[in-house]
Design a protein around this motif. Sequence first.
Motif, PDB file in Angstrom:
ATOM      1  N   UNK B 192       3.248  -4.198   5.824  1.00  0.00           N
ATOM      2  CA  UNK B 192       2.653  -4.027   4.504  1.00  0.00           C
ATOM      3  C   UNK B 192       2.093  -2.604   4.386  1.00  0.00           C
ATOM      4  N   UNK B 193       1.506  -2.298   3.200  1.00  0.00           N
ATOM      5  CA  UNK B 193       1.038  -0.932   2.944  1.00  0.00           C
ATOM      6  C   UNK B 193      -0.137  -0.563   3.846  1.00  0.00           C
ATOM      7  N   UNK B 194      -0.089   0.634   4.411  1.00  0.00           N
ATOM      8  CA  UNK B 194      -1.232   1.126   5.179  1.00  0.00           C
ATOM      9  C   UNK B 194      -2.192   1.774   4.184  1.00  0.00           C
ATOM     10  N   UNK B 195      -3.500   1.916   4.578  1.00  0.00           N
ATOM     11  CA  UNK B 195      -4.453   2.583   3.680  1.00  0.00           C
ATOM     12  C   UNK B 195      -3.952   3.966   3.248  1.00  0.00           C
ATOM     13  N   UNK B 196      -3.284   4.678   4.169  1.00  0.00           N
ATOM     14  CA  UNK B 196      -2.820   6.025   3.819  1.00  0.00           C
ATOM     15  C   UNK B 196      -1.760   5.972   2.718  1.00  0.00           C
ATOM     16  N   UNK B 197      -0.886   4.945   2.796  1.00  0.00           N
ATOM     17  CA  UNK B 197       0.181   4.853   1.801  1.00  0.00           C
ATOM     18  C   UNK B 197      -0.353   4.490   0.411  1.00  0.00           C
ATOM     19  N   UNK B 198      -1.614   3.960   0.385  1.00  0.00           N
ATOM     20  CA  UNK B 198      -2.207   3.610  -0.893  1.00  0.00           C
ATOM     21  C   UNK B 198      -3.126   4.737  -1.372  1.00  0.00           C
ATOM     22  N   UNK B 199      -3.142   5.851  -0.655  1.00  0.00           N
ATOM     23  CA  UNK B 199      -4.040   6.941  -1.028  1.00  0.00           C
ATOM     24  C   UNK B 199      -3.482   7.750  -2.188  1.00  0.00           C
ATOM     25  N   UNK B 200      -4.370   8.475  -2.853  1.00  0.00           N
ATOM     26  CA  UNK B 200      -3.948   9.310  -3.969  1.00  0.00           C
ATOM     27  C   UNK B 200      -2.957  10.356  -3.463  1.00  0.00           C
ATOM     28  N   UNK B 201      -1.838  10.496  -4.138  1.00  0.00           N
ATOM     29  CA  UNK B 201      -0.860  11.519  -3.792  1.00  0.00           C
ATOM     30  C   UNK B 201       0.080  11.130  -2.669  1.00  0.00           C
ATOM     31  N   UNK B 202      -0.076   9.912  -2.113  1.00  0.00           N
ATOM     32  CA  UNK B 202       0.847   9.496  -1.049  1.00  0.00           C
ATOM     33  C   UNK B 202       2.235   9.304  -1.650  1.00  0.00           C
ATOM     34  N   UNK B 253       9.558  -8.784  -8.554  1.00  0.00           N
ATOM     35  CA  UNK B 253      10.647  -8.622  -7.592  1.00  0.00           C
ATOM     36  C   UNK B 253      10.385  -7.561  -6.536  1.00  0.00           C
ATOM     37  N   UNK B 254       9.400  -6.713  -6.796  1.00  0.00           N
ATOM     38  CA  UNK B 254       9.001  -5.830  -5.711  1.00  0.00           C
ATOM     39  C   UNK B 254       7.573  -5.352  -5.899  1.00  0.00           C
ATOM     40  N   UNK B 255       7.023  -4.849  -4.794  1.00  0.00           N
ATOM     41  CA  UNK B 255       5.623  -4.431  -4.798  1.00  0.00           C
ATOM     42  C   UNK B 255       5.539  -2.973  -4.343  1.00  0.00           C
ATOM     43  N   UNK B 256       4.718  -2.195  -5.068  1.00  0.00           N
ATOM     44  CA  UNK B 256       4.466  -0.826  -4.642  1.00  0.00           C
ATOM     45  C   UNK B 256       2.966  -0.662  -4.444  1.00  0.00           C
ATOM     46  N   UNK B 257       2.594   0.402  -3.735  1.00  0.00           N
ATOM     47  CA  UNK B 257       1.171   0.689  -3.564  1.00  0.00           C
ATOM     48  C   UNK B 257       0.665   1.309  -4.867  1.00  0.00           C
ATOM     49  N   UNK B 258      -0.529   0.910  -5.291  1.00  0.00           N
ATOM     50  CA  UNK B 258      -0.998   1.315  -6.614  1.00  0.00           C
ATOM     51  C   UNK B 258      -1.477   2.778  -6.637  1.00  0.00           C
ATOM     52  N   UNK B 259      -1.977   3.257  -5.518  1.00  0.00           N
ATOM     53  CA  UNK B 259      -2.394   4.671  -5.363  1.00  0.00           C
ATOM     54  C   UNK B 259      -3.280   5.154  -6.520  1.00  0.00           C
ATOM     55  N   UNK B 260      -4.450   4.521  -6.658  1.00  0.00           N
ATOM     56  CA  UNK B 260      -5.388   4.909  -7.721  1.00  0.00           C
ATOM     57  C   UNK B 260      -5.817   6.360  -7.537  1.00  0.00           C
ATOM     58  N   UNK B 262      -8.432   9.657  -8.577  1.00  0.00           N
ATOM     59  CA  UNK B 262      -9.859   9.843  -8.865  1.00  0.00           C
ATOM     60  C   UNK B 262     -10.104   9.709 -10.364  1.00  0.00           C
ATOM     61  N   UNK B 263      -9.173  10.228 -11.157  1.00  0.00           N
ATOM     62  CA  UNK B 263      -9.390  10.209 -12.606  1.00  0.00           C
ATOM     63  C   UNK B 263      -9.360   8.797 -13.195  1.00  0.00           C
ATOM     64  N   UNK B 264      -8.711   7.856 -12.463  1.00  0.00           N
ATOM     65  CA  UNK B 264      -8.677   6.482 -12.952  1.00  0.00           C
ATOM     66  C   UNK B 264     -10.063   5.846 -13.009  1.00  0.00           C
TER      67      UNK B 264
END
Lengths: 117, 861
Positions: B192-202, B253-260, B262-264
């Motif tokens: 599954x997604x690692x914290x880094x993959x969910x980081x901004x700009x990943x 059908x598929x899942x991506x990391x949301x990668x919020x 700062x501006x969000x």
Amino acid sequence: MHEDPASLLPLPSATFHILMALASEDRHGYAIIQDIEQRTDGALRLSAGTLYRSIQRMLEQGLLVETNHRPAPELDDERRRYYRITPFGTKVARAEANRLHELVRMARASGFAPGRA
Amino acid sequence: MMRLYRLLLHLYPASFRNEYAGEMCAVLARRLRDTSATGFPALWIGVFFEVVFNALAVHADVLRQDLRYTARALRRTPGFAATAVLVVALGIGANTAAFSLADQVLLRPLSFPHPEQLVKLWQTEPGYTRLELSPANYADWKKMSHSFAAMGAYNRNAVNLVGQGEPVRVDIAMVDRDVLPTLEVQPLLGRVFSPAEDGEGASGTLLLSYGLWQRRFGGDPQVLGRQLLLNDERYTVIGVMPRTFYFPNRDIELWTAIRLKAENYGDRNDNWLEAVGRLRGGVTVAQALSEMAVITAQLERQYPKENEGTRANVYPLRDDVSKQSRLLLYALVGAAICVLLIACTNLANLLLVRALMREKELAVRTAIGAGRERLVRQLTTESLVLALLGGAFGVVAAGLTVPLLARLVPNTLPVEQATAFDWRVLLFAGLLTALTGVVFGVAPAWRVCRKADLTALREGARAGSGKKERLRSALVIAEVTASVVLLVSTGLLLRALWKLQGNDPGFRTEGVLTLRTALPDPKYNATATRANFYNRVLGDIRQLPGVTGAAYISFLPMVMGGGIWPVEVAEHLTDRSAPHTASMRFVTPGFFSAMRIPLRGGRDVEDGDTLDRPLAAVVSQSFVERYWPHQNPLGRHFKMAFQEHTIVGVVGDIRVRGMESNCEPQVYFPYRQVQDGWFQFYEPKDLVVRAEGNSGALLPQIFRIVHAADAEQPVSNVRTLADIVESSTASRAIEVRVLGAFAAIAFLLAAVGIHGVLAFAVSSRAREIGVRMALGARRGDIVGMVLFRGALLAMAGVIPGIALAWYAGKTLEALLAGVKPYDAATFLAATGLCLTMTMLGCLLPAWRASRVDPMTAMRLE
């Protein structure tokens, strides 16, 4: 009301033996067992369960009846139930004997059994 | 020793034991006498196995005999056999289907570990109970709460998938790093997604659903590491989820990391996250709710303007089912129970009648020596055979119904749509009918045998005592009651459905085809680029023969009910009496005419409405009535979506949220008046084409036109507008159909029941009727007598039926769309139908009664 004798053939061996045991006289349960045991030189000894299960079915099929006729009092045990072969039972037993006879004849012809073909 | 043997003999059927136990004991006693002491142990072991074996054999004999007898008996009365089997099949089938569905939607735990700990979190505001969370609020809730072991946020989206076969549109969920750990699911392949993959700009990473993996990649295990294009952005496949993993629902059908970013977190009113939490062990939902109440109050003090009135709603993930879906299911289950009860009553009735008919037969058999045990056993076999046969047909019936019901499974739950067959329910319903069969089939036999005085044998004994008839009449009355309840409920729901379908959606559906071309970012990030695409496609489509209108809109009505924004109108800033919200859509010119939404004043949006002109808005009638009743709205201003807009036109209202929901007023903005990259979610993507004649025939040409404009652009969601409107009430329509079927069954069974009771009463009273006629009663009197009895039975059932139906209607009120639960027409129709049917059921017996020949009837005795 009776079915065709042939429809009951082949008879289970216990049934045929019971019919043979009753061929000459009415008997009660233990007497049937003893008769069969003697006739087969101890090779076949019916258990009580097998005997009465067979008897029940034979009564339903009309091969036997329970009889009120009892032998001489000195030989009688009051509690015993006596069974008698019916004319239909005799017919079925004859048919079974015929069937077996034919079978043996064929076995001889193919050399499986001793005697004349 | 002998006592032990007697005990063993209990393995035999009682009938056999009673007959032969004494003999068998005597045989054993003789044998014991003939055996030496050393032979005893062997003898006993032999005896034990002999008894077990022969007892089983005797049981099998008896069963064979009973089955033979049953087959004969049922063949002799094929009408009875068929009716009984049918009745049982209907009862079992209806229940198995209804409960399987209810169990799947309402009861069965979700397929996650410790599913009872999973909850859904929503924001609430006055007027709304389920608002999405803003990223800032989500972050604060997560940080400040202690009730949750884990909490994750996600958002649903749809993207164009390119790079594997034809470009397609797929539904995806963008999840943060905590969603999958909160659900405690492991991927089938990969990770599954690692914290880094969910980081901004990943860089983009994704997980495939099992279905997509199988369909698009042939289940290739080498798929990990593959690169795919989603809306032109590169994503790497890092895993495949298990086949049974559905989250947030089965369309994803598929899942991506949301990668919020700062501006969000900047705007607390930008609500677009859904949240799922896992309660800490031992924490209840109520405790979590009260903690969240404290936290949200604190946040309100901290952000008085943005978080005004904002609270949290927490409830089990299992309960994410709308009230309507729930009620529909309750109604279904209630109806199924009614059918089962009616089926059991009818079976009981059938068996009672049959037992009465057979009283003589049973008495004869008792007289010639059949033991009571033997008769009971035989009748039990008969009842069980009927129940089993019925059950088998019931399974078939349920198997046919369950797929039909699948559309009642709401798509808000992470469960499969296909309903698994529920064997427990089948077993339960089967046992209930078997029990009914045994009780009502055997009890009469028991009674006959107990009497043993052979009264039944006496010539001319009248079959059926008064007590028995009362019991059977009571059963019939119960059936009539239940069928009235079902008929009224169905009638009310049917009227509600008609009423809803008769509602004016606000637009005309005939000849309108819709489809979706969702333009991907960043390729179509610029408003001008999108405008080019729209103009090219719309221009070409308008040239097609028969096309009378074509336009684009953000979301089609009834497909997407959301997109609701707060509205500020200068004159109404202090008015808090109602929620000030409206649905926001961007449209191309010609949308209103293509949809046949009437323009009530001002003008449509224009190609000339660009950013260098004041922001224009077309609003719906109800928007005007809320803020400027009886005034000219044109030229007035309001603030929505961060900007000031001027009203240039007024159109009729449409039902954005479907045929049965109340809707917010609608606001439409021109498609060109949006800054590049703003409101991407609202980009016009749904195309409506109105044509004369068969609009479906235009489809290949439309596909060619889209392909010519952009070869990589997928076309999806092709539907007619009529279909969209119809499916907005589809679950209701199915429900009405199923309930209608149940009601029809119940109704028919009740009629059969009444007919049975009266027919029997007539035949068993032939002598009485004969005497009456001999004494001068006319045929008309006799017919009247029978009909009167029938009417009495029917009325006795109808009156409590009406009361219960009224109660059922009250319960269903939320489903009735304004139809009153005491709707007189429905009640009249249902009762009228019921009375007519029962009277029809009486006719044949009445006619038969009138044909009784007094001489024959009396001589017969």
